[in-house]
Structure formats: C-alpha cells, structure tokens
Design an enzyme around this catalytic site. Sequence first.
Site, mmCIF file in Angstrom:
data_model
loop_
_atom_site.group_PDB
_atom_site.id
_atom_site.type_symbol
_atom_site.label_atom_id
_atom_site.label_comp_id
_atom_site.label_asym_id
_atom_site.label_seq_id
_atom_site.Cartn_x
_atom_site.Cartn_y
_atom_site.Cartn_z
ATOM 1 N N ILE A 117 0.894 -1.307 0.054
ATOM 2 C CA ILE A 117 0.169 -0.132 -0.143
ATOM 3 C C ILE A 117 1.096 1.167 -0.160
ATOM 4 O O ILE A 117 1.668 1.509 0.923
ATOM 5 C CB ILE A 117 -0.949 -0.074 1.233
ATOM 6 C CG1 ILE A 117 -1.835 -1.304 1.062
ATOM 7 C CG2 ILE A 117 -1.651 1.412 1.270
ATOM 8 C CD1 ILE A 117 -2.837 -1.267 2.499
ATOM 9 N N PRO A 118 0.955 2.053 -1.314
ATOM 10 C CA PRO A 118 2.419 2.791 -1.466
ATOM 11 C C PRO A 118 2.143 4.214 -0.639
ATOM 12 O O PRO A 118 2.200 5.122 -1.545
ATOM 13 C CB PRO A 118 2.300 2.808 -2.924
ATOM 14 C CG PRO A 118 0.795 2.870 -3.273
ATOM 15 C CD PRO A 118 0.278 1.643 -2.360
ATOM 16 N N CYS A 119 2.041 4.081 0.599
ATOM 17 C CA CYS A 119 2.147 5.582 1.259
ATOM 18 C C CYS A 119 3.540 6.221 1.127
ATOM 19 O O CYS A 119 3.582 7.496 1.090
ATOM 20 C CB CYS A 119 1.684 5.145 2.690
ATOM 21 S SG CYS A 119 3.065 4.043 3.620
ATOM 22 N N HIS A 120 4.455 5.515 0.532
ATOM 23 C CA HIS A 120 5.709 6.089 0.261
ATOM 24 C C HIS A 120 5.635 7.192 -1.113
ATOM 25 O O HIS A 120 6.461 8.108 -1.334
ATOM 26 C CB HIS A 120 6.871 5.194 -0.034
ATOM 27 C CG HIS A 120 6.754 4.414 -1.224
ATOM 28 N ND1 HIS A 120 5.887 3.129 -1.063
ATOM 29 C CD2 HIS A 120 7.131 4.325 -2.570
ATOM 30 C CE1 HIS A 120 5.825 2.565 -2.123
ATOM 31 N NE2 HIS A 120 6.768 3.181 -3.111
ATOM 32 N N ARG A 121 4.657 7.001 -1.849
ATOM 33 C CA ARG A 121 4.320 8.135 -3.008
ATOM 34 C C ARG A 121 3.704 9.019 -2.695
ATOM 35 O O ARG A 121 3.216 9.999 -3.594
ATOM 36 C CB ARG A 121 3.428 6.965 -3.810
ATOM 37 C CG ARG A 121 4.335 6.105 -4.422
ATOM 38 C CD ARG A 121 3.535 4.914 -5.300
ATOM 39 N NE ARG A 121 4.467 3.899 -5.952
ATOM 40 C CZ ARG A 121 3.664 2.502 -6.221
ATOM 41 N NH1 ARG A 121 2.640 2.411 -6.243
ATOM 42 N NH2 ARG A 121 4.441 1.396 -6.694
#
Length: 149
Positions: A117-121
């Site tokens: 779940i790409p919260c780094h984006r």
Amino acid sequence: MFQTSLQSPLGPVTATSVDGQHITDVSFCAPTAQRACAVTDMAAQQLTEYFNGSRTTFELPLAPAGTAFQQQVWRALLDISYGHTACYGDIARAINNPKGVRAVGLANSRNPIAIIIPCHRIIGANGTLTGYAGGLDKKEWLLRLENAL
C-alpha cells in the site's frame, strides 16, 4: 500469526498474516514469529521482485486493520501507480473529502502494509518529501527505485 522476512536493500522487511490468507502487515523489521505460510511467502517473493526492479504492481490479498476512513484512504493509495506521486490533497479529493487533508495524512501515517500500500508515494503539495514511518531515507530510496524523483 505467520511471518516471512526478506533481506532488502533497506534492511529486513517482514510480511505478516494473522489468518494465513491475507497480508495484514509489512514492516521494516525482523520477524517475531517463526512460522510462514503461502501468502507471506508470496509477499516476500513479490517484494523481492519489486526490490530488484522486475515488479511494479503487487497481486496479494490484503487485510489491513483500521477504521472505515483509514481503509478508504488506503484503497485510494493503491490507485497511485508505480513511478507516480500524489499529495494528501489529491487523496482527500479522490475520496470525496477535500477538506479532510489532515485526516488523510494521519490515516496515511497509520498504514500497516508498507510498500504494497504505497504510502511512500505521498509527497508534499510543494513537491518535497514528507514524513514516512520507515524514515525519509527509505522513502527517498523507494521513490528513486520507481524513478518518481
């Protein structure tokens, strides 16, 4: 509880499943359980492929624990494609809550399934890197891997 760990360029990454059917957590830490299952092994394989540059999407059953609002935010994060970024305002608008920017930020920070779940984006509205539970150095590395910086 089931866990599989892998050694990544960012240190240990551990995939956890509470029920043996869904990924419930991915974190930058060593495992606490010694028992793996098919879904945690599959997550470790897909994460390995992601780190070596051969995977840009994940195909895993996910079951992050959170409130209905957090779930809504995390689903919206899944729509941010590999190599792209968004800001909290983009996510707030995507979930039809344009005034909920701060709440989106808080939900983003509580994401239990890092990388997949790409919260780094999520970056600042002005294009700067914002906080990341794994540390800004990891966030920057992940975005560079994806050619998003």
